[in-house]
Enzyme design. Structure first.
Site, PDB file in Angstrom:
ATOM      1  N   GLU A 288       6.364  -0.442  10.215  1.00  0.00           N
ATOM      2  CA  GLU A 288       5.604   0.453   9.354  1.00  0.00           C
ATOM      3  C   GLU A 288       5.104   1.769   9.901  1.00  0.00           C
ATOM      4  O   GLU A 288       5.085   2.959   9.583  1.00  0.00           O
ATOM      5  CB  GLU A 288       4.533  -0.353   8.463  1.00  0.00           C
ATOM      6  CG  GLU A 288       3.811   0.716   7.480  1.00  0.00           C
ATOM      7  CD  GLU A 288       3.107  -0.190   6.714  1.00  0.00           C
ATOM      8  OE1 GLU A 288       1.994   0.589   6.078  1.00  0.00           O
ATOM      9  OE2 GLU A 288       3.379  -1.148   6.234  1.00  0.00           O
TER      10      GLU A 288
ATOM     11  N   ARG B 103       6.876   2.065   0.931  1.00  0.00           N
ATOM     12  CA  ARG B 103       6.645   2.672   2.304  1.00  0.00           C
ATOM     13  C   ARG B 103       7.334   3.777   2.649  1.00  0.00           C
ATOM     14  O   ARG B 103       7.738   3.959   3.723  1.00  0.00           O
ATOM     15  CB  ARG B 103       6.492   1.606   3.392  1.00  0.00           C
ATOM     16  CG  ARG B 103       5.429   0.496   3.283  1.00  0.00           C
ATOM     17  CD  ARG B 103       3.852   1.051   2.799  1.00  0.00           C
ATOM     18  NE  ARG B 103       2.898   0.025   2.867  1.00  0.00           N
ATOM     19  CZ  ARG B 103       2.604  -0.472   1.640  1.00  0.00           C
ATOM     20  NH1 ARG B 103       3.108   0.233   0.553  1.00  0.00           N
ATOM     21  NH2 ARG B 103       1.872  -1.445   1.326  1.00  0.00           N
TER      22      ARG B 103
ATOM     23  N   SER C 149      -1.295  -2.924   9.483  1.00  0.00           N
ATOM     24  CA  SER C 149       0.121  -3.367   9.431  1.00  0.00           C
ATOM     25  C   SER C 149       1.207  -2.892  10.294  1.00  0.00           C
ATOM     26  O   SER C 149       1.646  -1.751  10.094  1.00  0.00           O
ATOM     27  CB  SER C 149       0.600  -3.665   8.010  1.00  0.00           C
ATOM     28  OG  SER C 149      -0.623  -4.446   7.241  1.00  0.00           O
TER      29      SER C 149
END
Length: 345
Positions: free
Chosen positions: A328, A162, A232
């Protein structure tokens, strides 16, 4: 280029109320540079948005929001590979469908990931055993000051979990305008995660993997069109071997995914669930009942509700497991992106 209503509610999948000074839709590269000039003339910040599927607006945005809707898909091939050149404003899931319709395999594990193609390299999106970095050939970035385009090979994108260079060196004053993908004609299915592990590698087809991934995501994850969310909310934490051994001695059933560097990835959703937080609510924001990794806008939530909930979840997981979750989702203040961890501290 078009300007329209300055509300951001329909431009973020959390469906939170927020306003911008101006909202511009860009359908050509020059629209991006024109928007940059408008923001500079008014001494305002500029924010580039795809589909707003990974952002949390903390306040009204005190500047110009540019919605990237630059479209186009070009297909080329060599003896060994398919080469896709995809404009940044294309919808990611629609790209996956388009590839399958043209008998091009390799993207099926990434089905139903929300957002635009231009956002994919920023986050190095990934799911069910595949990350974008394994498929990316290059990223085209536009210098908004000079109107010049630079092609950055995948090896220079500093991809990580990420993570990418686009969160750092190319965050301000640049826009991703296209992504190049390289997909091997010698297709190898990736069947390591979830229900995919039950499929037979010798007979499985890309379409079967696509259908299975779509079914799993639809079962576990709330549809942003019905329930506001940004997917998420936290990254899966990566911890060292000593920490993993200590945790496994206390929680032998804890999911652990060893990494090539000797560290291990933990399942953030499992940690949140084990902390007893499924369904936990603060104001109008709640932890999703089926997938604890997702925070939802359950009933007219404010950004303050989501931040308070995200902070509470982070603290509870840290108290139980001594593991600090890192968001995230990108946190956007009035002046632009801020450090999400600092915002929750």
């Amino acid at each position: 280029m078009s300007s329209h209503d300055n509300s951001l509610k329909d431009l973020n999948t959390f469906s939170l109320e927020a306003q911008a000074s101006q909202v511009i839709t860009a359908t050509r590269r020059e629209h991006l540079t024109q928007a940059w000039q408008i923001a500079k003339q008014h001494h305002q910040p500029l924010l580039l948005l795809g589909e707003g599927s990974n952002v949390l607006f903390l306040d009204n945005f005190a500047g110009v929001v540019v919605v990237n809707r630059i479209k186009g898909i070009e297909i080329a091939e060599t003896d060994s590979d398919w080469r896709l050149h995809v404009a940044a404003g294309e919808n990611w899931h629609q790209l996956v469908c388009y590839a399958l319709e043209h008998n091009i395999a390799g993207l099926e594990n990434l089905a139903l990931i929300p957002g635009c193609v231009g956002s994919a390299p920023i986050q190095n999106i990934g799911a069910y055993g595949i990350e974008l970095q394994s498929l990316c050939d290059y990223v085209d970035i536009l210098n908004l000051e000079t109107s010049t385009v630079q092609r950055l090979p995948a090896a220079d994108c500093q991809f990580g979990y990420r993570e990418s260079i686009f969160k750092h060196a190319y965050r301000d004053g640049y826009a991703i305008v296209a992504v190049g993908l390289r997909l091997a004609k010698q297709w190898q299915p990736k069947l390591t995660y979830g229900e995919l592990s039950r499929l037979d590698a010798a007979t499985v087809t890309p379409r079967q993997i696509f259908d299975s991934v779509c079914a799993m995501r639809r079962h576990k994850l709330p549809d942003p069109a019905l329930t506001g969310n940004a997917g998420s909310f936290y990254k899966n934490p990566i911890v060292d071997a000593q920490r993993v051994a200590s945790l496994l001695s206390q929680y032998p059933n804890m999911p652990v995914y060893p990494q090539p560097d000797g560290q291990s990835k933990l399942a953030a959703g499992w940690l949140v669930e084990q902390a007893g937080l499924k369904g936990y609510r603060i104001g109008g924001a709640a932890v999703h009942q089926q997938q604890a990794l997702v925070l939802i806008n359950q009933h007219h939530a404010t950004s303050q509700d989501v931040v308070a909930l995200a902070r509470h979840v982070r603290l509870c997981v840290a108290e139980k497991f001594s593991v600090w979750l890192e968001p995230e989702v990108r946190f956007i203040s009035a002046q632009g992106e801020v450090n999400a961890v600092e915002a929750l501290s």
